[in-house]
Design a protein around this motif. Structure first.
Motif, mmCIF file in Angstrom:
data_model
loop_
_atom_site.group_PDB
_atom_site.id
_atom_site.type_symbol
_atom_site.label_atom_id
_atom_site.label_comp_id
_atom_site.label_asym_id
_atom_site.label_seq_id
_atom_site.Cartn_x
_atom_site.Cartn_y
_atom_site.Cartn_z
ATOM 1 N N ARG A 118 0.826 -1.211 0.000
ATOM 2 C CA ARG A 118 0.000 0.000 0.000
ATOM 3 C C ARG A 118 0.861 1.263 0.000
ATOM 4 N NH1 ARG A 118 -3.275 -0.196 5.451
ATOM 5 N NH2 ARG A 118 -3.393 -2.412 4.920
ATOM 6 N N HIS A 119 2.096 1.152 0.514
ATOM 7 C CA HIS A 119 2.972 2.321 0.574
ATOM 8 C C HIS A 119 3.397 2.806 -0.809
ATOM 9 C CE1 HIS A 119 2.917 1.880 4.826
ATOM 10 N NE2 HIS A 119 3.687 0.809 4.860
ATOM 11 N N LEU A 120 3.218 1.964 -1.836
ATOM 12 C CA LEU A 120 3.551 2.399 -3.196
ATOM 13 C C LEU A 120 2.660 3.550 -3.651
ATOM 14 C CD1 LEU A 120 4.072 -1.113 -4.826
ATOM 15 C CD2 LEU A 120 5.836 0.649 -4.510
ATOM 16 N N MET A 121 1.544 3.766 -2.972
ATOM 17 C CA MET A 121 0.650 4.866 -3.316
ATOM 18 C C MET A 121 1.337 6.224 -3.178
ATOM 19 S SD MET A 121 -2.215 3.611 -4.329
ATOM 20 C CE MET A 121 -3.188 2.107 -4.273
ATOM 21 N N VAL A 122 2.401 6.290 -2.362
ATOM 22 C CA VAL A 122 3.080 7.583 -2.169
ATOM 23 C C VAL A 122 3.766 8.049 -3.447
ATOM 24 C CG1 VAL A 122 3.446 7.062 0.275
ATOM 25 C CG2 VAL A 122 5.289 6.601 -1.365
ATOM 26 N N LEU A 123 3.946 7.150 -4.416
ATOM 27 C CA LEU A 123 4.586 7.543 -5.676
ATOM 28 C C LEU A 123 3.658 8.381 -6.548
ATOM 29 C CD1 LEU A 123 6.468 4.223 -6.565
ATOM 30 C CD2 LEU A 123 7.392 6.292 -5.488
ATOM 31 N N ARG A 124 2.362 8.377 -6.220
ATOM 32 C CA ARG A 124 1.381 9.227 -6.900
ATOM 33 C C ARG A 124 1.490 9.124 -8.426
ATOM 34 N NH1 ARG A 124 3.414 12.739 -3.172
ATOM 35 N NH2 ARG A 124 4.113 14.234 -4.717
ATOM 36 N N CYS A 125 1.372 7.897 -8.907
ATOM 37 C CA CYS A 125 1.362 7.640 -10.346
ATOM 38 C C CYS A 125 0.248 6.635 -10.621
ATOM 39 C CB CYS A 125 2.721 7.101 -10.814
ATOM 40 S SG CYS A 125 3.082 5.429 -10.216
ATOM 41 N N PRO A 126 -0.152 6.451 -11.877
ATOM 42 C CA PRO A 126 -1.198 5.470 -12.175
ATOM 43 C C PRO A 126 -0.862 4.090 -11.608
ATOM 44 C CG PRO A 126 -0.811 6.836 -14.088
ATOM 45 C CD PRO A 126 0.244 7.216 -13.082
ATOM 46 N N MET A 127 -1.849 3.470 -10.990
ATOM 47 C CA MET A 127 -1.674 2.176 -10.326
ATOM 48 C C MET A 127 -2.581 1.153 -10.992
ATOM 49 S SD MET A 127 0.031 0.874 -7.639
ATOM 50 C CE MET A 127 0.386 2.379 -6.728
ATOM 51 N N LEU A 128 -1.993 0.018 -11.385
ATOM 52 C CA LEU A 128 -2.725 -1.054 -12.061
ATOM 53 C C LEU A 128 -2.571 -2.329 -11.244
ATOM 54 C CD1 LEU A 128 -4.240 -2.131 -14.580
ATOM 55 C CD2 LEU A 128 -2.015 -2.443 -15.661
ATOM 56 N N LEU A 129 -3.688 -2.924 -10.833
ATOM 57 C CA LEU A 129 -3.668 -4.144 -10.030
ATOM 58 C C LEU A 129 -4.254 -5.295 -10.835
ATOM 59 C CD1 LEU A 129 -4.609 -1.557 -7.994
ATOM 60 C CD2 LEU A 129 -3.987 -3.301 -6.337
ATOM 61 N N LEU A 130 -3.455 -6.348 -11.014
ATOM 62 C CA LEU A 130 -3.834 -7.467 -11.865
ATOM 63 C C LEU A 130 -4.078 -8.727 -11.043
ATOM 64 C CD1 LEU A 130 -1.096 -7.082 -14.651
ATOM 65 C CD2 LEU A 130 -3.401 -6.117 -14.649
ATOM 66 N N THR A 131 -5.093 -9.493 -11.421
ATOM 67 C CA THR A 131 -5.364 -10.761 -10.755
ATOM 68 C C THR A 131 -6.316 -11.592 -11.600
ATOM 69 O OG1 THR A 131 -6.243 -11.807 -8.751
ATOM 70 C CG2 THR A 131 -7.278 -9.753 -9.440
ATOM 71 N N ALA A 132 -6.266 -12.896 -11.368
ATOM 72 C CA ALA A 132 -7.281 -13.790 -11.935
ATOM 73 C C ALA A 132 -8.141 -14.358 -10.811
ATOM 74 C CB ALA A 132 -6.608 -14.929 -12.704
ATOM 75 N N THR A 133 -7.873 -13.907 -9.589
ATOM 76 C CA THR A 133 -8.479 -14.513 -8.406
ATOM 77 C C THR A 133 -9.028 -13.442 -7.480
ATOM 78 O OG1 THR A 133 -6.729 -16.181 -8.586
ATOM 79 C CG2 THR A 133 -8.092 -16.269 -6.626
ATOM 80 N N LEU A 134 -10.115 -12.815 -7.877
ATOM 81 C CA LEU A 134 -10.736 -11.807 -7.014
ATOM 82 C C LEU A 134 -12.253 -11.885 -7.172
ATOM 83 C CD1 LEU A 134 -10.245 -9.463 -5.036
ATOM 84 C CD2 LEU A 134 -10.425 -7.915 -6.990
ATOM 85 N N PRO A 135 -12.911 -12.749 -6.390
ATOM 86 C CA PRO A 135 -14.368 -12.805 -6.467
ATOM 87 C C PRO A 135 -14.959 -11.481 -5.997
ATOM 88 C CG PRO A 135 -13.538 -14.196 -4.686
ATOM 89 C CD PRO A 135 -12.354 -13.719 -5.439
ATOM 90 N N PRO A 136 -16.088 -11.063 -6.556
ATOM 91 C CA PRO A 136 -16.685 -9.781 -6.176
ATOM 92 C C PRO A 136 -16.885 -9.625 -4.676
ATOM 93 C CG PRO A 136 -17.777 -10.653 -8.123
ATOM 94 C CD PRO A 136 -16.839 -11.718 -7.650
ATOM 95 N N ALA A 137 -17.179 -10.719 -3.989
ATOM 96 C CA ALA A 137 -17.447 -10.635 -2.548
ATOM 97 C C ALA A 137 -16.215 -10.263 -1.736
ATOM 98 C CB ALA A 137 -18.009 -11.972 -2.053
#
Length: 214
Positions: A118-137
């Motif tokens: 989460r600390h990567l947010m301090v870089l204040r640049c576009p953030m892309l999170l990739l997964t094949a395993t994230l059920p909506p719940a």
């Protein structure tokens, strides 16, 4: 839009989201965070095969390339955040990509450094999170782990109807014998492989000895 969560099935093109960007005329730098050392090695092999310029970040590294691959264990370190800040100051940092992002909450209990991404947010640049395993719940768990507020989600169908499973309970000490019975129901054709997962190294070695396999 950022942050962007992309849920695609295996083979759905997640890697293209950053390899295509690195192939542009003025690509800047895309940071790719890989949660496993094996995944770092896989990225390096595929990038080499595609002739895409890249480096793997290690502590003290100052160079940069269109793709900078960093392990999740190093990505939230002070050294890497300083490095990312320098890239941003030079106006070359285009985006940060976190692959297998669901691990930030599913594996953080035994790999706490994943929760520090989460600390990567301090870089204040576009953030892309990739997964094949994230059920909506479980989307809210990812948002909590990465402190995400407004985010956009692109989701493709990830159901695998060709995969089935069932649960069988075994009495203490009978699991290997039961496993042998189950394996006797299947015949592997030439070139096919089967994989057996165990909960510990000792358990794995016991099963391998009993079955006469690696």
């Amino acid at each position: 839009q950022s942050p962007l969560i992309v849920v695609l099935p295996t083979g759905g093109g997640k890697t293209l989201t950053f390899t295509l960007a690195a192939s542009l005329r003025n690509p800047g730098v895309t940071v790719v965070v890989a949660p496993f050392n094996a995944l770092v090695s896989s990225y390096v092999r595929r990038l080499q095969e595609s002739k895409i310029n890249h480096i793997v970040w290690h502590h003290g590294e100052q160079r940069y390339a269109p793709i900078v691959v960093v392990s999740a264990d190093h990505a939230a370190s002070t050294g890497f955040l300083t490095y990312g800040g320098l890239l941003r100051k030079r106006q070359v940092l285009r985006r940060v990509v976190i692959d297998e992002c669901h691990l930030t909450f599913t594996a953080s209990n035994y790999r706490p450094k994943l929760n520090q991404l989460r600390h990567l947010m301090v870089l204040r640049c576009p953030m892309l999170l990739l997964t094949a395993t994230l059920p909506p719940a479980r989307l809210h768990e990812l948002k909590d782990a990465m402190t995400l507020r407004d985010c956009r989600i692109i989701r493709m169908r990830t159901a695998r109807p060709n995969i089935q499973y069932k649960v069988q309970r075994c009495a203490n000490g009978s699991s290997i014998e039961r496993l042998k019975e189950i394996l006797g129901l299947y015949t592997l054709e030439e070139g096919q492989r089967g994989v057996i997962f165990c909960r510990s190294r000792d358990g794995t070695e016991a099963v391998a000895t009993a079955l006469g396999c690696q």
